[in-house]
Design a protein around this motif. Structure first.
Motif, mmCIF file in Angstrom:
data_model
loop_
_atom_site.group_PDB
_atom_site.id
_atom_site.type_symbol
_atom_site.label_atom_id
_atom_site.label_comp_id
_atom_site.label_asym_id
_atom_site.label_seq_id
_atom_site.Cartn_x
_atom_site.Cartn_y
_atom_site.Cartn_z
ATOM 1 N N UNK B 36 0.841 -1.196 0.000
ATOM 2 C CA UNK B 36 0.000 0.000 0.000
ATOM 3 C C UNK B 36 0.877 1.247 0.000
ATOM 4 N N UNK B 37 0.460 2.262 -0.771
ATOM 5 C CA UNK B 37 1.059 3.598 -0.664
ATOM 6 C C UNK B 37 -0.068 4.567 -0.368
ATOM 7 N N UNK B 58 5.484 13.194 -3.565
ATOM 8 C CA UNK B 58 6.849 12.699 -3.397
ATOM 9 C C UNK B 58 7.108 11.610 -4.450
ATOM 10 N N UNK B 59 7.448 12.082 -5.649
ATOM 11 C CA UNK B 59 7.516 11.158 -6.790
ATOM 12 C C UNK B 59 8.649 10.143 -6.669
ATOM 13 N N UNK B 60 9.745 10.513 -5.980
ATOM 14 C CA UNK B 60 10.832 9.552 -5.765
ATOM 15 C C UNK B 60 10.365 8.396 -4.888
ATOM 16 N N UNK B 61 9.645 8.765 -3.843
ATOM 17 C CA UNK B 61 9.154 7.747 -2.916
ATOM 18 C C UNK B 61 8.167 6.816 -3.630
ATOM 19 N N UNK B 65 8.449 2.821 -4.292
ATOM 20 C CA UNK B 65 7.326 1.932 -3.953
ATOM 21 C C UNK B 65 6.965 1.065 -5.155
ATOM 22 N N UNK B 66 6.836 1.704 -6.301
ATOM 23 C CA UNK B 66 6.422 0.976 -7.510
ATOM 24 C C UNK B 66 7.407 -0.134 -7.850
ATOM 25 N N UNK B 83 1.441 11.463 -9.793
ATOM 26 C CA UNK B 83 1.830 10.301 -8.987
ATOM 27 C C UNK B 83 1.684 9.018 -9.803
ATOM 28 N N UNK B 84 0.565 8.917 -10.508
ATOM 29 C CA UNK B 84 0.352 7.720 -11.339
ATOM 30 C C UNK B 84 1.373 7.668 -12.478
ATOM 31 N N UNK B 85 1.717 8.836 -12.997
ATOM 32 C CA UNK B 85 2.722 8.879 -14.071
ATOM 33 C C UNK B 85 4.081 8.429 -13.549
ATOM 34 N N UNK B 86 4.392 8.800 -12.303
ATOM 35 C CA UNK B 86 5.665 8.376 -11.705
ATOM 36 C C UNK B 86 5.704 6.860 -11.559
#
Lengths: 362, 362
Positions: B36-37, B58-61, B65-66, B83-86
C-alpha cells in the motif's frame, strides 16, 4: 452475548499456513486485525498486521505475543499444549486446550470418543513390541497402524494385511507410539463442519462427501447422498464431541459411512480447527467456515450456515497449481491460491470451488 | 492471455481505505501479495505486506514503492495524475492514467462523455463569476453547482433553485472551478459495474438500483426494475466509456433513469475503480468486483459476473456501525466492517449485504 470483541480488536493466530491466511482474510471482513505466531514463515503473514517467528517452546515469546492480542486461536492441531497454556495465562485461547490435547494424540482422541459412547472402529494402543500380540488379538487385520502424534495427509501410517506384519509396520512408522485401528469397510467418507459459539449455540454446514487419493483429501462435494436420518445422526455425533470439549469455533469431524444398520457412521477423527473439507463453504454459503470460526472465537453470534449453491471443492496439490490459468478461465469456478512459493509434491497449494447452478439474473 | 502475473506476484495499491482493504483481501485469495502507498494511514494496511506513508507529490518515494511491485492500481480517483505517471515510468498502472485524469475533473469527465455522443444532462463550465451569465443561460435552474475536483458523497455541491443564486452557490462551494449541471428529473439511479480485461474482454454485473440519502449512497439493490432493453442500453453506454479509456479493471458508471423515450438513461458520473454500488457482488456472485478488478489488473482472465442470489447492500454510515451486534445476529446478512477507528458522521464504516432467497439444502 457475553464477551463479544468489538470490531478493531486483534485476533492472534498460532500457525502461518493457508488456514491462518484464510482466517485472517475472513477476520478482516469483520473489522478485526490479525497477528500471527509461527515457528516457520508462511503465507498467513501476507494478510496480517504482524508476524512473530519463534519456537512453540519459547513460552516467554508466546506470552508477549499473546499480550498484543485480544483472543488467540490456532490453525493446526499440533500446537504444543504448553504453548497454548502459555497463551491462556494471558488471553483466552479458543478452541480450548482440551480440544488440542485430545486431537493431537490419536490414542487420546479414540479413548475420548469411546468414553462418550460414540461409534468408532476397534482400536488398540501400540506403544512398543510388548503390545504387538494383544493389539493384533483385539484388532487383527486388515488394519492400519498410525503414529499417535503428528500424522496427517496419510503420513505416519502403515497398512497391515497379514497377521505377522505388525513388526514391519512399526518399523515403517519410525517405531513411534501408535494406535492399531481396524480397517473399516465403508461406502464413503463424510465430514461434519460444526461451529459452536461461546454461549454453546451450535450450527452445522451441509455435510460434504469426501474423496481421498493417496491419503490426501482430493474433493469434497455438497450435497452428499447420505440419507437424511443418517445426516441427523452425523450432526448429533459432532455435537456431542463439541459439547464434551466445551468447544468454541469450527470443528471438522470425519466419519466413515458404513451404511444401514444400528450405527451407520463410524468416527474417523476430528480436527479442532477449520477443515479442508469445509473450504466449499467459502463460496457456497453466505458465511463460510473461516468467518464463522472468527465469529465464534470473538464471542460473536454465529453466522448462517445455509448453502445457496451446490459445490464441489477440489484441492490443488503440488503441480496441480500450475493449471491456474485454465482454472481462472473456467466459468463458475472460484479459485483460491495460498501464496506458497514452491509446489512440492503432496503440498496443498490451493483449491477450486465449482458452483452449480450457474447463477441467476440475466 | 498476455502478461498474466503469476500467483505470488505483488500488487501495489495507491490509497489505504476500505476499497484498498477489500482489494487486498481479494488479491490474497488469488495468491497475490499487496503493498500500500498512502498519504494517510488507513485500514487497508491490516491486510497488506507493507505500507509506505508518503505524499502523492513525493515522486521519488512513489517510484521506489512501484519498484517493489509488479503492477499498481488505485483505490480512489483523486490520486494526482503526476503520482500515477511516476509509477508508470516503473511499472504498469491499471486502470490507466487517462481514466484518472478524466474522472477526477468533473468538467473533463462531462466533456469526455459528450464527445462520445453519450447521453448526459446539460452542463456548463463555471470557472468564476465571468461564467455565471452564460452558464445560467444554457443550464438554468433547477441545477447543481459542483466543484470540478475532489467532490464526493455530496461534498462540494450547491443546489440552485432561483435564477439569481449562482453567486451564493459559488461562495458555498468555496469559489472553486465548477460545473453547473441541470437537475435531472429521474425515476431512480442505477449503476453499471463493468470489468474490462487487458485483452479488451468486457463483462458486467447485474445492474443495481441505488438509493442515496443526503448525497451518500445508502442502498444498492439487485435485481432492479429497469426494463431489459434499457439495461442493455446501460451496459452499452458503460462499455463505450471503458473502451474509449482503454480501461483495465472495474469501472462504476452511475446513470439516472429518466424513463421511456429516445434516451432512457443519462450518465451521472463514473468512478475509475471498484465502486460502492458493487459491494453486493462480494456475497451474491461467485466472483465479486474486488476479485475481478484484481484479475483484470493482473492480466488474468475475468471471472464470472453471474449472480446466485438477490441482494440488497446497505451502507453503514457513521454511528450505524454501532448496530453491529444486531447485524451480526441477523439471518442471511453478510456483514462487512472496514476496521476504521472512529465512526465520524458521514463516514463509511461498513456495509451489510442481505441475501435472498435464504439458501438451499437442508
Amino acid at each position: 452475548m457475553r464477551e463479544a470483541l468489538p470490531p478493531g480488536s486483534t485476533i492472534g493466530i498460532l500457525g502461518a499456513g493457508q488456514l491462518g491466511r484464510m482466517l485472517a482474510a475472513a477476520a478482516s471482513q469483520l473489522g478485526f486485525k490479525c497477528r500471527i505466531y509461527s515457528d516457520v514463515p508462511g503465507p498467513a503473514s501476507d494478510v496480517a498486521v504482524s508476524t512473530t517467528i519463534g519456537a512453540y517452546e519459547d513460552l516467554d515469546k508466546i506470552a508477549k505475543f499473546a499480550a498484543e492480542t485480544d483472543v488467540v486461536t490456532y490453525e493446526f492441531e499440533n500446537v504444543p499444549v504448553e504453548a497454548a497454556a502459555a497463551v491462556q495465562r494471558v488471553r483466552p485461547v479458543r478452541p480450548g486446550l482440551k480440544a488440542l490435547e485430545v486431537a493431537q494424540d490419536r490414542l487420546k482422541e479414540k479413548q475420548f470418543v469411546a468414553s462418550l459412547g460414540l461409534p468408532i472402529a476397534p482400536f488398540a494402543a501400540v506403544a512398543g513390541p510388548a503390545d504387538f500380540a494383544a493389539a493384533m488379538a483385539s484388532v487383527g487385520v486388515p488394519s492400519i497402524l498410525k503414529t499417535r502424534r503428528m500424522g496427517y495427509d496419510g503420513k505416519g501410517q502403515a497398512w497391515l494385511r497379514t497377521d505377522n506384519c505388525l513388526p514391519r509396520g512399526f518399523e515403517i512408522i519410525g517405531e513411534a507410539p501408535a494406535t492399531l485401528e481396524a480397517l473399516v469397510r465403508f461406502k464413503f467418507e463424510v465430514s461434519v463442519l460444526l461451529v459452536r459459539s461461546i454461549d454453546g449455540e451450535v450450527r452445522t454446514y451441509d455435510i460434504p462427501q469426501n474423496h481421498h487419493d493417496g491419503g490426501i483429501l482430493r474433493t469434497s462435494t455438497v450435497p452428499c447422498v447420505l440419507p437424511p436420518a443418517h445426516q441427523a445422526r452425523a450432526r448429533d455425533i459432532a455435537g456431542k464431541i463439541a459439547e464434551a470439549l466445551d468447544y468454541v469455533g469450527v470443528i471438522g469431524v470425519e466419519m466413515f459411512y458404513v451404511g444401514e444398520g444400528p450405527e451407520p457412521l463410524l468416527i474417523n477423527e476430528f480436527a479442532p480447527r477449520v477443515h479442508n473439507s469445509g473450504h466449499w463453504t467459502m463460496d457456497a454459503c453466505a458465511v463460510g467456515q473461516f468467518e464463522n470460526h472468527i465469529r465464534a472465537v470473538a464471542g460473536w453470534p454465529l453466522g448462517p450456515t445455509d448453502r445457496h449453491s451446490d459445490c464441489q471443492m477440489t484441492n490443488l496439490i503440488g503441480d496441480d497449481v500450475h493449471a491456474w490459468p485454465n482454472l481462472a478461465a473456467e466459468a463458475n469456478a472460484c479459485l483460491h491460491l495460498y501464496g506458497k512459493h514452491q509446489a512440492r509434491p503432496g503440498r496443498k497449494m490451493g483449491h477450486v470451488n465449482r458452483l452449480s447452478p450457474a447463477g441467476k439474473g440475466r
